[in-house]
Design an enzyme around this catalytic site. Structure first.
Site, PDB file in Angstrom:
ATOM      1  N   TYR A 145       0.903  -1.247  -0.101  1.00  0.00           N
ATOM      2  CA  TYR A 145       0.179  -0.029   0.158  1.00  0.00           C
ATOM      3  C   TYR A 145       0.860   1.293   0.088  1.00  0.00           C
ATOM      4  O   TYR A 145       1.783   1.314   0.696  1.00  0.00           O
ATOM      5  CB  TYR A 145      -0.845   0.305   1.165  1.00  0.00           C
ATOM      6  CG  TYR A 145      -1.711   1.220   1.349  1.00  0.00           C
ATOM      7  CD1 TYR A 145      -2.887   1.373   0.361  1.00  0.00           C
ATOM      8  CD2 TYR A 145      -1.603   2.132   2.441  1.00  0.00           C
ATOM      9  CE1 TYR A 145      -3.690   2.524   0.312  1.00  0.00           C
ATOM     10  CE2 TYR A 145      -2.545   3.230   2.391  1.00  0.00           C
ATOM     11  CZ  TYR A 145      -3.587   3.569   1.475  1.00  0.00           C
ATOM     12  OH  TYR A 145      -4.344   4.483   1.462  1.00  0.00           O
ATOM     13  N   ASP A 240       9.304   2.548   0.006  1.00  0.00           N
ATOM     14  CA  ASP A 240       8.015   3.097   0.835  1.00  0.00           C
ATOM     15  C   ASP A 240       8.506   2.620   2.281  1.00  0.00           C
ATOM     16  O   ASP A 240       7.820   1.626   2.715  1.00  0.00           O
ATOM     17  CB  ASP A 240       6.584   2.635   0.536  1.00  0.00           C
ATOM     18  CG  ASP A 240       5.656   3.458   1.095  1.00  0.00           C
ATOM     19  OD1 ASP A 240       6.036   3.935   2.091  1.00  0.00           O
ATOM     20  OD2 ASP A 240       4.598   3.198   0.685  1.00  0.00           O
ATOM     21  N   LYS A 268       4.110   8.468   9.312  1.00  0.00           N
ATOM     22  CA  LYS A 268       3.823   7.598  10.592  1.00  0.00           C
ATOM     23  C   LYS A 268       4.623   8.197  11.808  1.00  0.00           C
ATOM     24  O   LYS A 268       4.516   9.221  12.196  1.00  0.00           O
ATOM     25  CB  LYS A 268       3.832   6.094  10.146  1.00  0.00           C
ATOM     26  CG  LYS A 268       2.572   5.916   9.477  1.00  0.00           C
ATOM     27  CD  LYS A 268       1.999   4.442   9.017  1.00  0.00           C
ATOM     28  CE  LYS A 268       0.617   4.720   8.487  1.00  0.00           C
ATOM     29  NZ  LYS A 268       0.457   3.858   7.403  1.00  0.00           N
TER      30      LYS A 268
HETATM   31  C1  LIG Z   1       0.098   4.465   5.792  1.00  0.00           C
HETATM   32  C2  LIG Z   1       0.988   4.401   4.611  1.00  0.00           C
HETATM   33  C3  LIG Z   1       0.805   5.107   3.691  1.00  0.00           C
HETATM   34  C4  LIG Z   1      -0.150   6.214   3.502  1.00  0.00           C
HETATM   35  O1  LIG Z   1       0.211   7.217   4.541  1.00  0.00           O
HETATM   36  P1  LIG Z   1      -1.099   8.147   4.734  1.00  0.00           P
HETATM   37  O2  LIG Z   1      -0.496   8.940   5.889  1.00  0.00           O
HETATM   38  O3  LIG Z   1      -2.103   7.359   5.478  1.00  0.00           O
HETATM   39  O4  LIG Z   1      -1.459   8.747   3.640  1.00  0.00           O
HETATM   40  C5  LIG Z   1       1.790   4.898   2.604  1.00  0.00           C
HETATM   41  N1  LIG Z   1       2.847   3.702   2.468  1.00  0.00           N
HETATM   42  C6  LIG Z   1       2.727   2.767   3.475  1.00  0.00           C
HETATM   43  C7  LIG Z   1       3.728   1.869   3.433  1.00  0.00           C
HETATM   44  C8  LIG Z   1       1.817   3.083   4.663  1.00  0.00           C
HETATM   45  O5  LIG Z   1       1.763   2.070   5.550  1.00  0.00           O
END
Ligand SMILES: *Cc1c(COP(=O)(O)O)cnc(C)c1O
Length: 433
Positions: A145, A240, A268
């Site tokens: 994601y 990511d 995060k």
């Molecule tokens: C949570 C997440 C995102 C998106 O971040 P948001 O702050 O919710 O837009 C992107 N990549 C990874 C791996 C994530 O866990």
């Protein structure tokens, strides 16, 4: 018996005003057959709902809260900063100090840009990769994601996995034409895809530990093979690390596995529970971003002083505790052991994947190395298990396809309480059939 009356009342009201009653679909408890809770406050490892029920929390806002809820020093930094003004649309010293810390802690990052969400960070990193290489195609992985930007939702993890959606409506086909998706942990599929479109890929985009289809670690050699293929073909490698950054080590998955990316997305934990994320990497690539270069990216609240103050405090806390990651690993390892015992005694097939302080109990007998494996889990059993755990004061994500997050605030007592609850809940869920 716990009462959930007040949450239910608020939810009924919210349903009339907010789509599905929630501001992010993963917060709805639809896939686990129940109404969501409204949270009143959090303290250390616990959250308390509006009916006064207390829970040991393993959602931790889906990852940001490495030090638990409302850590004193982070709250103090936010309070001190707030009194001096919340946003200027101009540079502040905090942004500079924060950038210095990020660059210092994550060796592959030479320059960094702050944004407001992980979605923005990945969207912008991909744009920079495309602008820098002059190529359009993006290689990504099933069940990973990368936020909800148009081009990256197909076969994605998190809510897309939970609600079993192939992608999203409202995304024109020509916006996903250049996104090629292959199974995670399958380097042969990566090579085939790259071979099929020579000279067309801008980047390989990957969660170095997948954590949005439940936790799925990279197979030994997988990340190194991605690095090698990307160098061989002049394709950029984007990690990511929105979940893994500052979660697996003070330099993220890159430090943990000893592999460096060209561009890295952070979020995060970086914002300490405030809306903040970042993308960064090689200076020559980052210099293609405006006003230095032709790749446009901007933000009214980017580098927001409150979020930056929280982020600096979190990075200070991390840097001042050399034993932090070993302790987190020990705690989750203990919970893993006790969870495995509980699942064995309940007599249900299971697989536990854990990397450091993130873990998922998959209710499937198959080893889980990719999205198809994860999808073989018994989600109906998970729903029952989830609801029974909630009644026992343990708050997991309302989906089989999410990680559980350990924080420094979780105590040995929390872990014992959790293990007992897991044992009872699993046994009862299996008995119900
Ligand atoms: C949570 C997440 C995102 C998106 O971040 P948001 O702050 O919710 O837009 C992107 N990549 C990874 C791996 C994530 O866990």
């Amino acid at each position: 018996m716990r009462s959930y009356e007040q949450s239910q009342k608020y939810y009924d009201r919210a349903l009339k005003l907010i789509p599905g009653g929630v501001n992010s679909p993963v917060r709805a408890f639809r896939s686990v057959g129940r109404s969501p809770l409204f949270i009143d406050h959090g303290e250390q490892s616990r959250i308390v709902d509006v009916d006064g029920n207390s829970y040991v929390d393993y959602v931790m806002s889906y990852g940001p809260l490495l030090f638990g809820h409302a850590p004193r020093s982070v709250i103090g930094a936010i309070e001190r900063t707030a009194g001096r003004g919340t946003s200027f649309g101009a540079s502040t010293l905090g942004e500079l100090l924060f950038a210095e810390k990020i660059v210092d802690m994550v060796p592959s990052i030479q320059k960094v840009r702050l944004v407001n969400s992980g979605t923005e960070a990945v969207m912008s990193a991909v744009r920079a990769a495309r602008g820098y290489t002059g190529r359009d195609k993006v290689l990504k992985f099933e069940g990973n994601y990368h936020g909800h930007s148009d081009g990256l939702l197909s076969n994605a993890g998190s809510g897309i996995a939970t609600f079993d959606m192939p992608g999203s409506a409202g995304v024109p086909a020509n916006l996903t034409r250049d996104t090629i998706t292959v199974p995670y942990n399958n380097i042969d599929a990566v090579k085939l895809a790259l071979d099929a479109h020579p000279g067309e890929f801008a980047c390989i985009l990957v969660e170095p530990v997948a954590a949005n289809m439940g936790v799925v670690p990279p197979k030994p050699g997988f990340l190194a093979a991605l690095r090698a293929e990307s160098i061989k073909r002049g394709v950029l490698l984007i990690f990511d690390e929105v979940i893994t950054g500052f979660r697996l080590s003070s330099s993220g998955a890159q430090g943990y596995f000893g592999i460096q990316a060209d561009l890295t997305c952070l979020g995060k934990i970086l914002g300490g529970g405030l809306p903040l994320a970042a993308y960064g990497g090689r200076a020559d690539i980052m210099d293609s971003v405006a006003p230095m270069g032709p790749v446009y990216q901007a933000g009214t609240l980017s580098g927001n002083p409150l979020a930056v103050a929280a982020g600096i405090e979190v990075l200070n806390l991390i840097a001042s505790q050399p034993d932090l990651y070993r302790q987190l690993d020990n705690k989750m390892s203990k919970l893993e052991e006790l969870t495995a015992e509980a699942a064995r005694s309940a007599g249900t097939p299971f697989t536990i994947n854990r990397v450091g302080s993130i873990m998922t109990l998959f209710l499937t007998g198959k080893p889980v190395a990719d999205y198809a494996d994860a999808k073989s889990s018994n989600t109906e059993l998970y729903s029952k298990y989830f609801r029974l755990l909630l009644d026992r004061g343990v708050y997991l994500a309302p989906s089989q396809f999410e990680a559980a997050f350990m924080s420094t605030a979780h105590t040995d007592d929390d872990i014992v309480l959790t293990a007992n609850a897991v044992k009872e809940a699993l046994a009862e869920a299996v008995a119900e059939g």
